[in-house]
Design an enzyme around this catalytic site. Sequence first.
Site, PDB file in Angstrom:
ATOM      1  N   ALA A 102      10.380  -3.366   6.067  1.00  0.00           N
ATOM      2  CA  ALA A 102      10.527  -2.227   7.064  1.00  0.00           C
ATOM      3  C   ALA A 102      10.373  -0.841   5.957  1.00  0.00           C
ATOM      4  O   ALA A 102      11.180  -0.185   6.121  1.00  0.00           O
ATOM      5  CB  ALA A 102      11.947  -2.263   7.836  1.00  0.00           C
ATOM      6  N   ALA A 139       3.580  -1.480   4.295  1.00  0.00           N
ATOM      7  CA  ALA A 139       2.591  -2.629   4.730  1.00  0.00           C
ATOM      8  C   ALA A 139       3.246  -4.020   4.507  1.00  0.00           C
ATOM      9  O   ALA A 139       2.405  -4.836   4.195  1.00  0.00           O
ATOM     10  CB  ALA A 139       1.279  -2.431   4.537  1.00  0.00           C
ATOM     11  N   PRO A 170       9.120  -4.274  -0.221  1.00  0.00           N
ATOM     12  CA  PRO A 170      10.128  -3.861   0.602  1.00  0.00           C
ATOM     13  C   PRO A 170      10.137  -4.149   2.166  1.00  0.00           C
ATOM     14  O   PRO A 170       8.788  -3.748   2.633  1.00  0.00           O
ATOM     15  CB  PRO A 170      10.493  -2.365   0.356  1.00  0.00           C
ATOM     16  CG  PRO A 170       9.266  -1.902  -0.366  1.00  0.00           C
ATOM     17  CD  PRO A 170       8.611  -3.228  -0.970  1.00  0.00           C
ATOM     18  N   ASP A 197      -2.570  -1.809   9.827  1.00  0.00           N
ATOM     19  CA  ASP A 197      -2.545  -1.777   8.592  1.00  0.00           C
ATOM     20  C   ASP A 197      -3.178  -3.154   8.195  1.00  0.00           C
ATOM     21  O   ASP A 197      -3.033  -3.285   6.771  1.00  0.00           O
ATOM     22  CB  ASP A 197      -1.218  -1.536   7.888  1.00  0.00           C
ATOM     23  CG  ASP A 197      -0.707  -0.032   8.292  1.00  0.00           C
ATOM     24  OD1 ASP A 197      -1.810   0.898   8.539  1.00  0.00           O
ATOM     25  OD2 ASP A 197       0.393   0.114   7.848  1.00  0.00           O
ATOM     26  N   GLY A 256       4.944  -6.284   6.177  1.00  0.00           N
ATOM     27  CA  GLY A 256       4.501  -7.303   7.073  1.00  0.00           C
ATOM     28  C   GLY A 256       3.142  -7.475   7.291  1.00  0.00           C
ATOM     29  O   GLY A 256       2.438  -8.550   7.484  1.00  0.00           O
ATOM     30  N   LYS A 278       0.919  -1.227  -0.013  1.00  0.00           N
ATOM     31  CA  LYS A 278       0.071   0.145  -0.004  1.00  0.00           C
ATOM     32  C   LYS A 278       0.925   1.445  -0.170  1.00  0.00           C
ATOM     33  O   LYS A 278       2.125   1.298   0.369  1.00  0.00           O
ATOM     34  CB  LYS A 278      -0.806   0.150   1.239  1.00  0.00           C
ATOM     35  CG  LYS A 278      -0.403  -0.290   2.543  1.00  0.00           C
ATOM     36  CD  LYS A 278       0.257   1.316   3.197  1.00  0.00           C
ATOM     37  CE  LYS A 278       0.885   1.216   4.458  1.00  0.00           C
ATOM     38  NZ  LYS A 278       1.526   2.271   4.921  1.00  0.00           N
TER      39      LYS A 278
HETATM   40  O1  C5P Z   1      -0.549  -1.165  14.687  1.00  0.00           O
HETATM   41  P1  C5P Z   1       0.816  -1.601  14.637  1.00  0.00           P
HETATM   42  O2  C5P Z   1       1.501  -2.608  15.166  1.00  0.00           O
HETATM   43  O3  C5P Z   1       1.306  -1.657  13.088  1.00  0.00           O
HETATM   44  O4  C5P Z   1       1.701  -0.363  14.935  1.00  0.00           O
HETATM   45  C1  C5P Z   1       3.180  -0.185  15.120  1.00  0.00           C
HETATM   46  C2  C5P Z   1       3.587   0.730  15.864  1.00  0.00           C
HETATM   47  O5  C5P Z   1       3.217   2.127  15.116  1.00  0.00           O
HETATM   48  C3  C5P Z   1       2.708   0.981  17.183  1.00  0.00           C
HETATM   49  O6  C5P Z   1       3.208   0.102  18.139  1.00  0.00           O
HETATM   50  C4  C5P Z   1       2.657   2.463  17.638  1.00  0.00           C
HETATM   51  O7  C5P Z   1       4.023   2.598  17.930  1.00  0.00           O
HETATM   52  C5  C5P Z   1       2.607   2.939  16.098  1.00  0.00           C
HETATM   53  N1  C5P Z   1       1.118   3.416  15.948  1.00  0.00           N
HETATM   54  C6  C5P Z   1       0.670   4.410  16.298  1.00  0.00           C
HETATM   55  N2  C5P Z   1      -0.707   4.815  16.045  1.00  0.00           N
HETATM   56  C7  C5P Z   1      -1.178   4.269  14.941  1.00  0.00           C
HETATM   57  C8  C5P Z   1      -0.676   3.042  14.408  1.00  0.00           C
HETATM   58  C9  C5P Z   1       0.404   2.731  14.698  1.00  0.00           C
HETATM   59  O8  C5P Z   1       1.237   5.149  17.268  1.00  0.00           O
HETATM   60  N3  C5P Z   1      -2.225   4.482  14.640  1.00  0.00           N
END
Ligand code: C5P
Length: 313
Positions: free
Chosen positions: A97, A101, A95, A137, A103, A10
Amino acid sequence: MSVTVRVPAKVNVQLGVGAARPDGFHDLANVFLAVGLHDEVTVTPADELRVTCSGPDAAQVPLDRTNLAARAALALAERRGIEPTVHIHIAKDIPVAGGMAGGSADGAGALVACDALWGTGATRAELLDICAELGSDVPFSLVGGAALGTGRGEKLTPLEVGGTFHWVFAMAERGLSTPAVFREFDRLTEGHDIPAPEADPSLLTALAKGDPEALAAALTNDLQPAALSLYPELAATLRTGERAGALAALVSGSGPTTAFLVRDADSANHIAATLRTSGTCRVVRTASGPVPGATVVSAGQRRSMPVRSTPIG
Ligand code: C5P
């Protein structure tokens, strides 16, 4: 018997970020567009849960229980009382990291693949629930197309898109951690009054019309200053693509992949060639969107694969 699911990357055409919530997450107005770079996730019955990965970036993919594909299989198995004894193979093209998206795609792909393999009969709503538990995501990787994500990005409203948008993506030398980028956002905005994020109506109109010039004028990413602060070299990549004729350039999601919206496929090839020889990025790809979300592409005999393999105890 094995099942293979294709899942797209994405790009965020709008990433509006609000203040940190008490749970540490941020409220978002996140407009996702699925683009044609894909991972393929294949699940095959096995004696134990195992993850393998192939592709140019395979060495950077964790093969333990932190892998979102493994977590997806475990979450579905636990809900359904099934032993999660599958071999999950990820053929990785998104890619790692990179803010695209990758992972999350593997999580959604493994979930759809295990659901089909095990014939759980789970509803779409239940699968989306599991996706939301896995990460903000992940639900979008399941649905694809274009959607507005609110809450922490997991509450999706599908969006109409009136045409195909062409993109160039420049992958950076190293990765950026999403939590680190959000922490940098918090640091940079400390003491500021941050309004609640809202989808930009002009951006939604541009998407609905399939108008690349109007979309280019409306692209925004509130995480871009934080990504640039942690990775200042990205500014040179953005500038290179803009000078080569991109309609707009921005950091994709939390970065460090940079995304260039272009007029058409020819323009994409020209700008990609310029970026490739610029020395400002590692790999350059072209892709267009929207494309569908996680899709079963084959359910049949086991294919030969493995590369790196570790049993997950
Ligand atoms: O939800 P996900 O595990 O992908 O999020 C990874 C990290 O990104 C979270 O631990 C948080 O630090 C940050 N995040 C955030 N606010 C969001 C989505 C992600 O702060 N809406």
